[in-house]
Write a protein that holds these residues in place. Structure first.
Motif, PDB file in Angstrom:
ATOM      1  N   GLY A  54       0.781  -1.205   0.152  1.00 15.03           N
ATOM      2  CA  GLY A  54       0.143   0.161  -0.055  1.00 15.03           C
ATOM      3  C   GLY A  54       0.833   1.066  -0.141  1.00 15.03           C
ATOM      4  O   GLY A  54       2.109   1.178   0.108  1.00 15.03           O
ATOM      5  N   SER A  55       0.195   2.331   0.058  1.00 15.18           N
ATOM      6  CA  SER A  55       1.153   3.575   0.082  1.00 15.18           C
ATOM      7  C   SER A  55       2.026   3.865   1.373  1.00 15.18           C
ATOM      8  O   SER A  55       2.766   4.474   1.475  1.00 15.18           O
ATOM      9  N   ASN A  56       1.310   3.185   2.335  1.00 13.23           N
ATOM     10  CA  ASN A  56       2.121   3.431   3.784  1.00 13.23           C
ATOM     11  C   ASN A  56       2.207   2.158   4.511  1.00 13.23           C
ATOM     12  O   ASN A  56       2.449   2.272   5.779  1.00 13.23           O
ATOM     13  N   ARG A  57       2.003   0.827   3.764  1.00 15.48           N
ATOM     14  CA  ARG A  57       2.055  -0.205   4.478  1.00 15.48           C
ATOM     15  C   ARG A  57       2.428  -1.463   3.632  1.00 15.48           C
ATOM     16  O   ARG A  57       2.299  -1.067   2.345  1.00 15.48           O
ATOM     17  N   VAL A  58       2.794  -2.610   4.258  1.00 15.66           N
ATOM     18  CA  VAL A  58       3.062  -3.752   3.301  1.00 15.66           C
ATOM     19  C   VAL A  58       2.443  -4.771   4.005  1.00 15.66           C
ATOM     20  O   VAL A  58       2.436  -4.920   5.122  1.00 15.66           O
ATOM     21  N   LEU A  59       2.243  -5.936   3.208  1.00 18.48           N
ATOM     22  CA  LEU A  59       1.550  -7.123   3.875  1.00 18.48           C
ATOM     23  C   LEU A  59       2.795  -8.212   3.826  1.00 18.48           C
ATOM     24  O   LEU A  59       3.295  -8.181   2.702  1.00 18.48           O
ATOM     25  N   LEU A  60       2.973  -8.534   4.875  1.00 21.79           N
ATOM     26  CA  LEU A  60       4.229  -9.525   5.283  1.00 21.79           C
ATOM     27  C   LEU A  60       3.624 -11.086   4.900  1.00 21.79           C
ATOM     28  O   LEU A  60       2.754 -11.389   5.702  1.00 21.79           O
ATOM     29  N   LYS A  61       4.118 -11.726   4.038  1.00 25.25           N
ATOM     30  CA  LYS A  61       3.527 -13.171   3.744  1.00 25.25           C
ATOM     31  C   LYS A  61       3.553 -14.056   4.837  1.00 25.25           C
ATOM     32  O   LYS A  61       2.544 -14.605   5.289  1.00 25.25           O
ATOM     33  N   GLU A  62       4.678 -14.157   5.553  1.00 31.02           N
ATOM     34  CA  GLU A  62       4.820 -15.195   6.727  1.00 31.02           C
ATOM     35  C   GLU A  62       3.925 -14.822   7.700  1.00 31.02           C
ATOM     36  O   GLU A  62       3.440 -15.866   8.470  1.00 31.02           O
ATOM     37  N   LEU A  63       3.699 -13.655   8.053  1.00 26.33           N
ATOM     38  CA  LEU A  63       2.744 -13.176   9.177  1.00 26.33           C
ATOM     39  C   LEU A  63       1.609 -12.962   8.776  1.00 26.33           C
ATOM     40  O   LEU A  63       0.488 -12.820   9.571  1.00 26.33           O
TER      41      LEU A  63
END
Length: 313
Positions: free
Chosen positions: A222-231
């Motif tokens: 996202g513009s101010n965040r990321v999705l972490l795959k393992e979590l």
């Protein structure tokens, strides 16, 4: 501030939610999605419309806390949103997202930018109305209750009073529906480290200590965040760093006289307090002296904080 309008139109063949009836808009109708689910954001609602909403409900724009505003129906076509024929046939519908992992006040700010742009671009638009005006529904609910200090009167004053008109960076064609983002600091599948200083996920929950300082894979951005795959959790950009930078960062702890280091772009002030000019950042320097918390750079003959350096192996 600027926004980017991405056109992800409902197919013309789907007359159930995009009837194709022409109109000249005379107002904007302000809505809230009332959907607080994680990532129930603008893109998610645009995809819902594009892929076929099972309800006969539709709207023109959807806005969240990221600069990408999604458009689902041309502004000169009718949408089914107001609960009355008059509202549907004369008003542009804007849905403001209230997903719990979003920043409500930033979403408001982006909505203001969109409204200023629409008012300037389409002179026929004279008014901004609540959904409540047409059908009596308690919408936009959060705005009507003054959530986070933003009530309707204050909102309208900001739309009408602020001088600067929103700058729309570009409009992406209807056929291009891949995810757009202003976040270019990391890419999909990059390996990143969750910083030990991280305290809460982007959704607000506390991050357990056992997850910090470890390496994860970027699954979505996202513009101010990321999705972490393992979590499978969203974290703020500020709480991660690339593994490549982490390796360089570690070498700072072993620097000595004669070592080569890079002054970070994020460095703001010398250890002595003066502001660092941009032209000196992101360049390589030689270490002339070393102290516990600072380093003297030979070419600048200035002391900088260790935390503002990257080591060069």
């Amino acid at each position: 501030m600027s926004i980017e309008i991405i056109q992800m139109f409902i197919p013309k063949s789907n007359t159930f939610t995009r009837p194709g009836i022409k109109m000249t808009p005379t107002s904007i109708t302000d809505h809230e999605t009332d959907n607080t689910n994680v990532r129930a954001n603008a893109r998610a609602h645009a995809l819902l419309q594009k892929n076929g909403n099972r309800r006969q409900a539709s709207w023109h724009f959807q806005v969240d806390d990221e600069p990408e505003v999604y458009q689902s129906i041309p502004v000169d076509e009718v949408a089914f949103h107001a609960g009355t024929r008059s509202g549907n046939y004369h008003s542009i519908a804007v849905e403001r997202c209230v997903n719990k992992d979003g920043d409500y006040l930033k979403t408001i700010a982006n909505t203001i930018e969109l409204y200023k742009f629409l008012l300037k671009t389409y002179p026929s638009i004279k008014e901004i109305k609540q959904h409540n005006h047409w059908s009596g529904k308690n919408c936009p609910r959060l705005m009507r209750q003054g959530h986070k200090g933003m009530n309707w009167n204050k909102f309208i004053r900001k739309v009408r009073a602020e001088a600067d008109v929103a700058k729309v960076k570009k409009v992406v064609g209807a056929g291009k529906s891949t995810y757009q983002t202003s976040n270019t600091s990391v890419s999909l599948n990059n390996k990143v480290v969750l910083k030990n200083s991280a305290t809460r996920y982007a959704t607000g929950e506390r991050i357990p200590a056992r997850y910090k300082g470890k390496t994860y894979t970027v699954m979505q951005r996202g513009s101010n965040r990321v999705l972490l795959k393992e979590l499978y959790s969203w974290v703020h950009i500020r709480d991660i760093e690339s593994t490549a930078l982490r390796k360089l960062d570690k070498t700072v702890n072993t620097i000595k006289v004669g070592s080569k280091v890079t002054l970070r772009k994020s460095a703001s002030r010398y250890a002595t307090g003066e502001k660092i000019p941009s032209r000196y950042k992101n360049k390589s320097y030689t270490v002339q002296q070393v102290k516990a918390d600072r380093v003297l750079l030979k070419e600048l003959y200035s002391w900088v904080k260790r935390s503002d350096l990257l080591g060069l192996s």
